[in-house]
Design an enzyme around this catalytic site. Structure first.
Site, PDB file in Angstrom:
ATOM      1  N   LEU A  68      46.483 -37.266  12.606  1.00 43.61           N
ATOM      2  CA  LEU A  68      46.537 -36.067  11.776  1.00 43.61           C
ATOM      3  C   LEU A  68      45.345 -36.020  10.823  1.00 43.61           C
ATOM      4  O   LEU A  68      44.682 -37.033  10.603  1.00 43.61           O
ATOM      5  CB  LEU A  68      47.856 -36.063  10.997  1.00 43.61           C
ATOM      6  N   PRO A  69      45.085 -34.839  10.229  1.00 41.56           N
ATOM      7  CA  PRO A  69      43.867 -34.710   9.424  1.00 41.56           C
ATOM      8  C   PRO A  69      43.806 -35.628   8.190  1.00 41.56           C
ATOM      9  O   PRO A  69      42.807 -36.314   7.992  1.00 41.56           O
ATOM     10  CB  PRO A  69      43.878 -33.235   8.995  1.00 41.56           C
ATOM     11  N   THR A 103      42.602 -40.988   9.543  1.00 42.47           N
ATOM     12  CA  THR A 103      41.888 -41.610   8.426  1.00 42.47           C
ATOM     13  C   THR A 103      42.500 -41.066   7.132  1.00 42.47           C
ATOM     14  O   THR A 103      42.395 -39.870   6.852  1.00 42.47           O
ATOM     15  CB  THR A 103      40.387 -41.262   8.462  1.00 42.47           C
ATOM     16  N   LYS A 178      37.652 -48.580   7.341  1.00 44.22           N
ATOM     17  CA  LYS A 178      37.194 -47.306   7.927  1.00 44.22           C
ATOM     18  C   LYS A 178      36.389 -46.506   6.888  1.00 44.22           C
ATOM     19  O   LYS A 178      35.362 -45.902   7.208  1.00 44.22           O
ATOM     20  CB  LYS A 178      38.417 -46.520   8.415  1.00 44.22           C
ATOM     21  N   LYS A 253      36.246 -35.364   3.148  1.00 45.20           N
ATOM     22  CA  LYS A 253      37.521 -36.048   2.816  1.00 45.20           C
ATOM     23  C   LYS A 253      37.298 -37.566   2.768  1.00 45.20           C
ATOM     24  O   LYS A 253      37.699 -38.237   1.822  1.00 45.20           O
ATOM     25  CB  LYS A 253      38.560 -35.705   3.878  1.00 45.20           C
TER      26      LYS A 253
END
Ligand code: NAD
Length: 302
Positions: A68-69, A103, A178, A253
């Protein structure tokens, strides 16, 4: 009769779609769900069973994967809107394994992992690197946080979608690693664009300049694979109007998450903070939905 676990896959976008398709190709039964009709149609085409809701998708699954975003989508999925407790954690079988590949903020990953553990559900954070090309080719790098035992259970599933797996530590550690990678990538892309724009302003040919850089000391993924200058690499987003690839808004983001992570431990990330502002300016210039390499347009003349 297959002994492979039944997999629920939630979030079938640029990354999740091809990842789910690779699981189907590897012989897994995949129950897929997304809010977008287009994404659902592509998953059906790839051979996944389509569920009517996220709750339906997770019922009867031994493994649940989400792609998901951002943090708010992941928390809402597992914990319910506003943490109201109506999330899919209530419907996931005890003993099942959750693999979140999105992420998100390390603190969000830890929060969901703790809630999962309270329901006897193991969870790892497994954000990925390798982009849409890596998702399609099944060559992603998985950057994992969580119990070693849970990772061993996840390993065959991850291997059907990727090539490299790194265990970084406890829950949330995959997300920290990450963010380190993407902060470096964001800075490298921005400065590579600046360097090429400088050369072009002096009359150099962008392609020859990039070819030289790609075998010299400034060599990187930005020069070799996702070159930001249109026409230099045929398959790079820059050569198709910056469409596809990794969105500027997603990079923004990730850079924001890196800034938050740095503030949490008092780290100095001067270049990371500067580059975050460049991606924010690129969004303001109307390029939030384009590939992040479009950041070069902030400095390119003409
Ligand atoms: P995307 O926007 O293409 O896909 C996200 C999908 O999630 C969409 O199809 C959307 O409809 C769906 N979705 C949102 N909320 C949902 C919900 N509640 N239930 C079901 N589906 C829902 O994004 P993407 O490019 O696939 O990226 C996904 C994640 O992977 C992000 O966290 C991103 O930072 C990360 N990532 C992306 C890339 C890349 O190159 N695109 C590379 C590495 C990591």
């Amino acid at each position: 009769m297959s002994q492979l676990p039944r997999i629920a896959f939630i979030g079938l976008g640029n990354m999740g779609g091809p990842m789910a398709a690779n699981l189907v190709r590897a012989g897994y039964a995949v129950q897929a769900f997304d809010l977008s009709e287009t994404a659902i149609a592509a998953a059906r085409q790839a051979g996944a069973e389509v569920a009517a809701s996220a709750l339906d998708a997770v019922r009867g699954a031994q493994v649940v994967i989400s792609m998901l975003p951002a943090s708010r989508h992941v928390e809402a999925l597992y914990l319910g809107q506003g943490g109201a407790g109506e999330g899919v954690l209530n419907a996931i079988e005890k003993g099942a394994l959750v693999i979140d590949c999105s992420t998100i903020a390390p603190a969000s990953a830890q929060k969901v992992a703790q809630a999962a553990a309270a329901k006897d559900v193991a969870m790892i954070d497994a954000p990925v690197s390798g982009g849409v090309a890596g998702a399609s080719a099944g060559t992603l790098t998985f950057i994992v946080g969580g119990d070693a035992e849970a990772l061993e259970r996840a390993r065959p599933v991850l291997q059907a979608m990727g090539k490299n797996i790194f265990h970084m530590g406890a829950a949330g550690a995959g997300q920290v690693a990450k963010l380190c990678n993407n902060m470096a990538l964001g800075v490298i892309m921005a400065v590579t664009g600046e360097a090429i724009a400088l050369g072009v302003a002096h009359g150099l040919d962008a392609k020859t300049l990039s070819e030289m850089m790609a075998v010299s000391t400034s060599r990187s993924w930005a020069t070799e694979v996702c070159n930001p200058w249109p026409g230099v690499l045929e398959n790079a987003p820059a050569s198709r109007g910056y469409s596809g690839g990794f969105g500027n808004d997603l990079m923004l983001k990730d850079m924001g998450l890196a800034v938050e992570a740095a503030m949490g431990v008092g780290s100095a990330i001067p270049l990371g903070e500067l580059a975050r502002n460049l991606y924010a300016l690129n969004k303001q210039a109307g390029r939030g939905g384009l590939d992040f390499s479009s950041v070069v347009k902030l400095v390119a003349k003409g």
